[in-house]
Design a protein around this motif. Structure first.
Motif, PDB file in Angstrom:
ATOM      1  N   LEU A  12       0.831  -1.215   0.000  1.00 16.37           N
ATOM      2  CA  LEU A  12       0.000   0.000   0.000  1.00 16.37           C
ATOM      3  C   LEU A  12       0.861   1.259   0.000  1.00 16.37           C
ATOM      4  N   ARG A  13       1.886   1.276   0.854  1.00 22.77           N
ATOM      5  CA  ARG A  13       2.771   2.442   0.921  1.00 22.77           C
ATOM      6  C   ARG A  13       3.469   2.674  -0.415  1.00 22.77           C
ATOM      7  N   ALA A  14       3.943   1.595  -1.043  1.00 22.04           N
ATOM      8  CA  ALA A  14       4.638   1.726  -2.326  1.00 22.04           C
ATOM      9  C   ALA A  14       3.721   2.325  -3.389  1.00 22.04           C
ATOM     10  N   ARG A  15       2.471   1.886  -3.398  1.00 27.87           N
ATOM     11  CA  ARG A  15       1.515   2.449  -4.367  1.00 27.87           C
ATOM     12  C   ARG A  15       1.254   3.928  -4.091  1.00 27.87           C
ATOM     13  N   ARG A  16       1.045   4.249  -2.811  1.00 27.61           N
ATOM     14  CA  ARG A  16       0.760   5.643  -2.450  1.00 27.61           C
ATOM     15  C   ARG A  16       1.942   6.543  -2.800  1.00 27.61           C
ATOM     16  N   GLN A  17       3.135   6.127  -2.413  1.00 30.04           N
ATOM     17  CA  GLN A  17       4.316   6.938  -2.682  1.00 30.04           C
ATOM     18  C   GLN A  17       4.612   7.018  -4.181  1.00 30.04           C
ATOM     19  N   GLY A  18       4.297   5.938  -4.901  1.00 29.61           N
ATOM     20  CA  GLY A  18       4.471   5.949  -6.355  1.00 29.61           C
ATOM     21  C   GLY A  18       3.586   6.983  -7.041  1.00 29.61           C
ATOM     22  N   GLN A  19       2.487   7.314  -6.395  1.00 28.85           N
ATOM     23  CA  GLN A  19       1.573   8.339  -6.913  1.00 28.85           C
ATOM     24  C   GLN A  19       1.894   9.721  -6.344  1.00 28.85           C
ATOM     25  N   HIS A  20       2.920   9.802  -5.524  1.00 31.46           N
ATOM     26  CA  HIS A  20       3.323  11.060  -4.879  1.00 31.46           C
ATOM     27  C   HIS A  20       2.166  11.667  -4.086  1.00 31.46           C
ATOM     28  N   ARG A  21       1.477  10.801  -3.340  1.00 29.84           N
ATOM     29  CA  ARG A  21       0.343  11.246  -2.527  1.00 29.84           C
ATOM     30  C   ARG A  21       0.695  11.123  -1.056  1.00 29.84           C
ATOM     31  N   THR A  22       0.082  11.963  -0.263  1.00 25.57           N
ATOM     32  CA  THR A  22       0.336  11.941   1.174  1.00 25.57           C
ATOM     33  C   THR A  22      -0.636  10.979   1.863  1.00 25.57           C
ATOM     34  N   LEU A  23      -0.270  10.606   3.090  1.00 25.05           N
ATOM     35  CA  LEU A  23      -1.175   9.801   3.904  1.00 25.05           C
ATOM     36  C   LEU A  23      -2.517  10.509   4.070  1.00 25.05           C
ATOM     37  N   ARG A  24      -2.463  11.809   4.292  1.00 27.61           N
ATOM     38  CA  ARG A  24      -3.682  12.585   4.495  1.00 27.61           C
ATOM     39  C   ARG A  24      -4.607  12.508   3.277  1.00 27.61           C
ATOM     40  N   GLU A  25      -4.046  12.639   2.085  1.00 27.74           N
ATOM     41  CA  GLU A  25      -4.860  12.580   0.862  1.00 27.74           C
ATOM     42  C   GLU A  25      -5.568  11.231   0.735  1.00 27.74           C
ATOM     43  N   VAL A  26      -4.820  10.165   0.957  1.00 24.85           N
ATOM     44  CA  VAL A  26      -5.390   8.829   0.793  1.00 24.85           C
ATOM     45  C   VAL A  26      -6.364   8.514   1.926  1.00 24.85           C
ATOM     46  N   SER A  27      -6.024   8.922   3.146  1.00 28.56           N
ATOM     47  CA  SER A  27      -6.928   8.635   4.265  1.00 28.56           C
ATOM     48  C   SER A  27      -8.263   9.358   4.093  1.00 28.56           C
ATOM     49  N   THR A  28      -8.224  10.575   3.575  1.00 27.76           N
ATOM     50  CA  THR A  28      -9.459  11.323   3.323  1.00 27.76           C
ATOM     51  C   THR A  28     -10.282  10.639   2.227  1.00 27.76           C
ATOM     52  N   ALA A  29      -9.623  10.246   1.152  1.00 33.69           N
ATOM     53  CA  ALA A  29     -10.324   9.603   0.040  1.00 33.69           C
ATOM     54  C   ALA A  29     -10.895   8.240   0.431  1.00 33.69           C
ATOM     55  N   ALA A  30     -10.208   7.524   1.326  1.00 27.89           N
ATOM     56  CA  ALA A  30     -10.659   6.195   1.753  1.00 27.89           C
ATOM     57  C   ALA A  30     -11.590   6.259   2.955  1.00 27.89           C
ATOM     58  N   ASN A  31     -11.751   7.448   3.527  1.00 22.89           N
ATOM     59  CA  ASN A  31     -12.586   7.648   4.712  1.00 22.89           C
ATOM     60  C   ASN A  31     -12.094   6.805   5.903  1.00 22.89           C
ATOM     61  N   VAL A  32     -10.783   6.872   6.128  1.00 22.54           N
ATOM     62  CA  VAL A  32     -10.152   6.186   7.253  1.00 22.54           C
ATOM     63  C   VAL A  32      -9.247   7.202   7.940  1.00 22.54           C
ATOM     64  N   SER A  33      -9.070   7.066   9.241  1.00 23.47           N
ATOM     65  CA  SER A  33      -8.246   8.052   9.937  1.00 23.47           C
ATOM     66  C   SER A  33      -6.794   7.963   9.472  1.00 23.47           C
ATOM     67  N   LEU A  34      -6.139   9.088   9.476  1.00 27.90           N
ATOM     68  CA  LEU A  34      -4.745   9.164   9.050  1.00 27.90           C
ATOM     69  C   LEU A  34      -3.876   8.247   9.912  1.00 27.90           C
ATOM     70  N   GLY A  35      -4.088   8.260  11.214  1.00 29.76           N
ATOM     71  CA  GLY A  35      -3.289   7.427  12.113  1.00 29.76           C
ATOM     72  C   GLY A  35      -3.476   5.948  11.852  1.00 29.76           C
ATOM     73  N   TYR A  36      -4.719   5.546  11.586  1.00 27.98           N
ATOM     74  CA  TYR A  36      -4.987   4.129  11.340  1.00 27.98           C
ATOM     75  C   TYR A  36      -4.363   3.691  10.017  1.00 27.98           C
ATOM     76  N   LEU A  37      -4.461   4.534   8.984  1.00 29.55           N
ATOM     77  CA  LEU A  37      -3.829   4.213   7.700  1.00 29.55           C
ATOM     78  C   LEU A  37      -2.321   4.091   7.873  1.00 29.55           C
ATOM     79  N   SER A  38      -1.739   4.964   8.651  1.00 25.09           N
ATOM     80  CA  SER A  38      -0.303   4.894   8.917  1.00 25.09           C
ATOM     81  C   SER A  38       0.066   3.569   9.587  1.00 25.09           C
ATOM     82  N   GLU A  39      -0.744   3.144  10.558  1.00 25.86           N
ATOM     83  CA  GLU A  39      -0.474   1.873  11.242  1.00 25.86           C
ATOM     84  C   GLU A  39      -0.626   0.687  10.292  1.00 25.86           C
ATOM     85  N   ILE A  40      -1.563   0.762   9.373  1.00 25.31           N
ATOM     86  CA  ILE A  40      -1.728  -0.300   8.376  1.00 25.31           C
ATOM     87  C   ILE A  40      -0.496  -0.357   7.477  1.00 25.31           C
TER      88      ILE A  40
END
Length: 125
Positions: A12-40
């Protein structure tokens, strides 16, 4: 032993970073908390199939693509000597194996495995 949640998090991290997106951007789009996405992503939390599907959707990927990538990584790890199978009797006493996947391009990925030795605990009498 390689933990599935770590391999999923790395993918997941490799895909996100490959798109040059932040945790915040993806967590908002996925409707999951930033902290929980980071832990995943760090392999500290197990994500449900529904949550994985939401994260994949936020990343514009199919869940089957992600799981296929994870499956390929695990297959590589299974073939690496000493990654999933202990080398000797001492190795069965413990130690974790960490596997990281770096996606360099759509056709090239790097698998890096390290064994962290278990520390012996000595108790004073």
């Amino acid at each position: 032993m390689v933990l599935l949640r770590r391999v999923i998090g790395d993918a997941l991290r490799a895909r996100r970073q490959g798109q040059h997106r932040t945790l915040r951007e993806v967590s908002t789009a996925a409707n999951v908390s930033l902290g929980y996405l980071s832990e995943i992503e760090r392999g500290q939390k197990e994500a449900s199939s529904e949550l994985l599907a939401a994260i994949c959707d936020a990343l514009g990927a199919r869940l089957s693509e992600l799981l296929g990538e994870v499956s390929n990584t695990l297959a590589l790890a299974e073939n690496m000597e000493g990654v999933l199978v202990p080398l000797d009797e001492k190795a069965t006493a413990g130690g974790d194996v960490s596997v990281a996947v770096r996606r360099d391009s759509p056709l090239k990925a790097t698998l890096h495995a390290t064994r962290k030795p278990k520390r012996d605990i000595v108790y004073a009498a």
